[in-house]
Design a protein around this motif. Structure first.
Motif, PDB file in Angstrom:
ATOM      1  N   SER A 286       0.973  -1.265   0.089  1.00  0.00           N
ATOM      2  CA  SER A 286      -0.016  -0.155  -0.043  1.00  0.00           C
ATOM      3  C   SER A 286       0.748   1.330   0.015  1.00  0.00           C
ATOM      4  CB  SER A 286      -0.970   0.189   1.222  1.00  0.00           C
ATOM      5  OG  SER A 286      -1.884  -0.850   1.154  1.00  0.00           O
ATOM      6  N   ARG A 287       0.376   2.346  -0.620  1.00  0.00           N
ATOM      7  CA  ARG A 287       1.022   3.729  -0.581  1.00  0.00           C
ATOM      8  C   ARG A 287      -0.039   4.727  -0.411  1.00  0.00           C
ATOM      9  NH1 ARG A 287       4.656   0.809  -0.329  1.00  0.00           N
ATOM     10  NH2 ARG A 287       6.646   0.596  -1.870  1.00  0.00           N
ATOM     11  N   VAL A 288       0.272   5.989   0.024  1.00  0.00           N
ATOM     12  CA  VAL A 288      -0.739   6.619   0.336  1.00  0.00           C
ATOM     13  C   VAL A 288      -0.410   8.068  -0.328  1.00  0.00           C
ATOM     14  CG1 VAL A 288       0.244   7.773   2.345  1.00  0.00           C
ATOM     15  CG2 VAL A 288      -2.208   8.235   2.128  1.00  0.00           C
ATOM     16  N   ALA A 289      -1.156   8.785  -1.071  1.00  0.00           N
ATOM     17  CA  ALA A 289      -1.087  10.040  -1.967  1.00  0.00           C
ATOM     18  C   ALA A 289      -0.665  10.938  -0.828  1.00  0.00           C
ATOM     19  CB  ALA A 289      -2.327  10.158  -2.658  1.00  0.00           C
ATOM     20  N   ARG A 290       0.621  11.530  -1.233  1.00  0.00           N
ATOM     21  CA  ARG A 290       1.033  12.639  -0.072  1.00  0.00           C
ATOM     22  C   ARG A 290       0.425  14.034  -0.773  1.00  0.00           C
ATOM     23  NH1 ARG A 290       2.720  10.452   4.781  1.00  0.00           N
ATOM     24  NH2 ARG A 290       3.641   8.413   4.464  1.00  0.00           N
ATOM     25  N   ALA A 291       0.180  13.993  -2.088  1.00  0.00           N
ATOM     26  CA  ALA A 291      -0.485  15.161  -2.664  1.00  0.00           C
ATOM     27  C   ALA A 291      -1.352  14.703  -3.970  1.00  0.00           C
ATOM     28  CB  ALA A 291       0.780  16.004  -3.282  1.00  0.00           C
ATOM     29  N   ASP A 292      -2.088  15.803  -4.339  1.00  0.00           N
ATOM     30  CA  ASP A 292      -3.099  15.298  -5.371  1.00  0.00           C
ATOM     31  C   ASP A 292      -2.169  14.882  -6.705  1.00  0.00           C
ATOM     32  OD1 ASP A 292      -5.164  16.215  -3.761  1.00  0.00           O
ATOM     33  OD2 ASP A 292      -5.429  18.312  -4.856  1.00  0.00           O
ATOM     34  N   ALA A 293      -2.749  13.773  -7.010  1.00  0.00           N
ATOM     35  CA  ALA A 293      -1.903  13.158  -8.195  1.00  0.00           C
ATOM     36  C   ALA A 293      -2.617  12.775  -9.206  1.00  0.00           C
ATOM     37  CB  ALA A 293      -1.105  12.278  -7.651  1.00  0.00           C
TER      38      ALA A 293
ATOM     39  N   MET B 259      -5.381   6.224  -0.103  1.00  0.00           N
ATOM     40  CA  MET B 259      -4.710   5.128  -0.132  1.00  0.00           C
ATOM     41  C   MET B 259      -4.708   4.059  -1.314  1.00  0.00           C
ATOM     42  SD  MET B 259      -3.880   2.064   2.897  1.00  0.00           S
ATOM     43  CE  MET B 259      -5.424   0.917   2.501  1.00  0.00           C
ATOM     44  N   VAL B 260      -3.418   3.857  -1.958  1.00  0.00           N
ATOM     45  CA  VAL B 260      -3.627   3.169  -3.058  1.00  0.00           C
ATOM     46  C   VAL B 260      -2.976   1.758  -2.591  1.00  0.00           C
ATOM     47  CG1 VAL B 260      -3.003   3.212  -5.705  1.00  0.00           C
ATOM     48  CG2 VAL B 260      -3.588   5.143  -4.663  1.00  0.00           C
ATOM     49  N   THR B 261      -3.457   0.560  -2.959  1.00  0.00           N
ATOM     50  CA  THR B 261      -3.064  -0.773  -2.655  1.00  0.00           C
ATOM     51  C   THR B 261      -2.708  -1.359  -4.161  1.00  0.00           C
ATOM     52  OG1 THR B 261      -4.245  -0.823  -0.648  1.00  0.00           O
ATOM     53  CG2 THR B 261      -3.296  -2.797  -1.890  1.00  0.00           C
TER      54      THR B 261
END
Length: 559
Positions: A410-417, A442-444
């Motif tokens: 999993s990763r989390v977007a620290r800014a709009d993307a 969160m993007v898995t």
């Protein structure tokens, strides 16, 4: 009874302290509600992406996602909704499950500074293992990898091969004694856990747990590692709460955790205490040897070639800005012991489980290994001979492609993307060739889904076929450009947070298999084995509630 009446300012007295307390409580509540509401509003754009309906208004799809048999759920939604899936989390939080190659390239490589590890993952690993590779971010993480990269190079792996052979022969002797009277059911996952621990202990730390000596009991540290992931998986549903307290100092977090009536949480504290106690002992001994000079280092089991010895010597000679403090080296030690033991023992168990079911594959592999051993004469297989054995390599690659030890990252977007896609997806608003991801989402990445994608690997992608690696792979594999560091798969991830020890793991598995398959024949046990979903997928007996992994296999000597 209101807070005003129970506050120490006096029974029934509207003191300024009680008013301030109530005001702060209201302010905090409003702030949290406002933050949650604004985050949900930002995420409304994700509603158009297809996904399964949530069975609960509170927990969303979480129960389905993290159940012990969640593999069926994830396979179903991948087949139903495709490479990009919207999932409903706690209190209608939206998250994405992605297995699109181009999207994965963006997340792991191109925009990896935007898509970082989640706060709960970083803080959990920092509290559990210290500030090692799993507990740091950004420039801090890159600085640590810079120091560690040389000791995971192919050149360094070559120097460790004799040690790997020596340790594996100890396991061979143990198994020979166990089956000396004929075929026996052996819980191989226990012994693979022991040898994985011993290989990383001696090869990584220059230390032995003596877990492969005759009649040795399983080491306390080894038991702690085996229990950690299955125990933690039972707490995964609380992961959205953890970031709220993760920044507390360790002593306060431990104190609070002990007050919570969750036996699994208390067990996690006990297991991390065991791991820290052992690594501290090893660290202080190595530091003492380092102060005594190179000759003292050379007297260790690994002759000073182990990963941490090399790291400590290199670290002492580094510039001040590149040097790692003692706390971080200690964190690396605990991290390496845990990560290298749990994943490799699981991968070895999976390969043996497959070979016990596919006896023709096992016999073909045995023939290749026997012929290679004859060519080597009295010597053990060298590094090049071992690495280049085509069918052994094919068996390892196919098992790791089809059954990666962990299925998600999993990763989390620290800014709009914006995430680009290889192929447009159909949504209620029309076809999308890219997805807007609001900050905080969160993007898995579904590793198993991309490793089994029929559009990449062909119609037989879900089948275990080692021979696929003995012929040219379909053009679609190269065209997909999966951003992994190993065999066009994401088993060892890719980018700046890819598994730094994948060469160590590969060599370890090949050495162990080269000895065991030649000496023993493995057959299915009458006890049915199932694979339990968790942080790391692990084997267990069907119907068993045991936390510790189990995998009995019938083992017999090859005559």
């Amino acid at each position: 009874m209101s807070l005003v009446h129970i506050w120490p300012g006096g029974v029934g007295q509207d003191s300024w302290i009680s008013k301030l307390c109530v005001g702060l409580l209201i302010a905090c509540s409003v702030t949290i509600i406002f933050w949650v509401a604004s985050h949900r509003i930002r995420q409304m754009v994700l509603w158009k992406i297809p996904g399964p309906p949530p069975p609960s208004r509170i927990t969303g799809n979480y129960t389905q996602m993290f159940h012990a048999s969640a593999d069926k759920f994830h396979e179903h939604i991948f087949q139903t909704y495709g490479r990009v899936i919207r999932i409903t989390g706690l209190l209608w939080d939206m998250l994405l499950i992605v297995s699109d190659p181009r999207a994965c390239t963006s997340i792991l490589l191109k925009d990896q500074d935007i898509f970082e590890e989640t706060d709960w993952f970083i803080q959990l690993n920092r509290h559990a293992f210290g500030p090692g590779l799993l507990g740091t971010l950004g420039a801090h993480h890159r600085r640590q990898r810079k120091q560690l990269n040389p000791v995971f190079s192919s050149k360094h792996m070559r120097s460790m091969l004799p040690l790997f052979h020596k340790i594996t022969l100890q396991l061979r002797d143990v198994l020979q004694n166990k089956v000396s009277d004929g075929p026996q059911d052996v819980d191989v996952v226990e012994w693979f856990g022991r040898i994985a621990l011993e290989l990383i202990a001696q090869g990584g730390l220059g230390y032995t747990f003596r877990s492969l000596e005759p009649d040795a009991e399983e080491n306390e540290f080894g038991k702690a590692i085996k229990e950690y992931s299955p125990t933690l998986s039972g707490l995964i549903k609380f992961r959205t709460i953890f970031p709220l307290v993760a920044h507390w100092p360790s002593w306060l977090l431990r104190f609070g955790a002990k007050l919570v009536p969750l036996p699994r949480l208390h067990n996690i504290i006990r297991l991390t205490d065991i791991m820290h106690r052992y690594t501290k002992e090893v660290f202080h001994e190595k530091k003492r040897l380092l102060e005594m000079g190179d000759e003292a280092f050379a007297q260790q089991l690994s002759e000073g070639k182990d990963i941490i010895s090399v790291l400590m010597k290199s670290n002492s000679a580094s510039s001040e800005e590149d040097r790692l403090p003692d706390e971080e080296i200690l964190g690396q030690m605990t991290t390496l012991l845990f990560a290298a033991t749990d994943t490799t023992s699981t991968a070895l168990s999976r390969i043996i489980h497959l070979l016990s079911q596919y006896r023709d594959v096992q016999e073909k592999l045995r023939q290749e290994l026997t012929e290679a051993r004859i060519r080597a004469g009295e010597n053990e297989l060298g590094y090049d001979e071992l690495i280049e054995l085509p069918f052994l390599d094919a068996v390892c690659r196919e098992a790791l492609r089809l059954f990666p030890p962990f299925h998600f990252i999993s990763r989390v977007a620290r800014a709009d993307a914006s995430i680009p896609l290889s192929q447009p997806i159909k949504t209620a608003a029309g076809a999308l060739s890219s997805i807007y991801v609001p900050r905080g989402t969160m993007v898995t990445i579904n590793i198993q889904a991309i490793n089994r994608d029929e559009a990449i690997w062909g119609a037989d992608a879900a089948e275990w076929k080692p021979e696929r690696w003995l012929a040219p792979l379909p053009e679609s594999v190269a065209q997909a450009r999966v951003p992994g560091v190993y065999s066009n798969t994401l088993t060892f991830l890719g980018g700046g947070r890819a598994c730094i020890g994948f060469k160590f793991s590969q060599l370890e598995m090949k050495v162990v298999l080269s000895h065991l398959i030649r000496e023993f024949r493995f057959s299915p046990s009458k006890k049915e084995v199932v694979w339990r979903f968790g942080g790391i997928v692990s084997p267990s007996l069907k119907g068993s509630n045991a936390i510790v992994p189990q995998m009995p296999v019938v083992v017999e000597r090859v005559r």
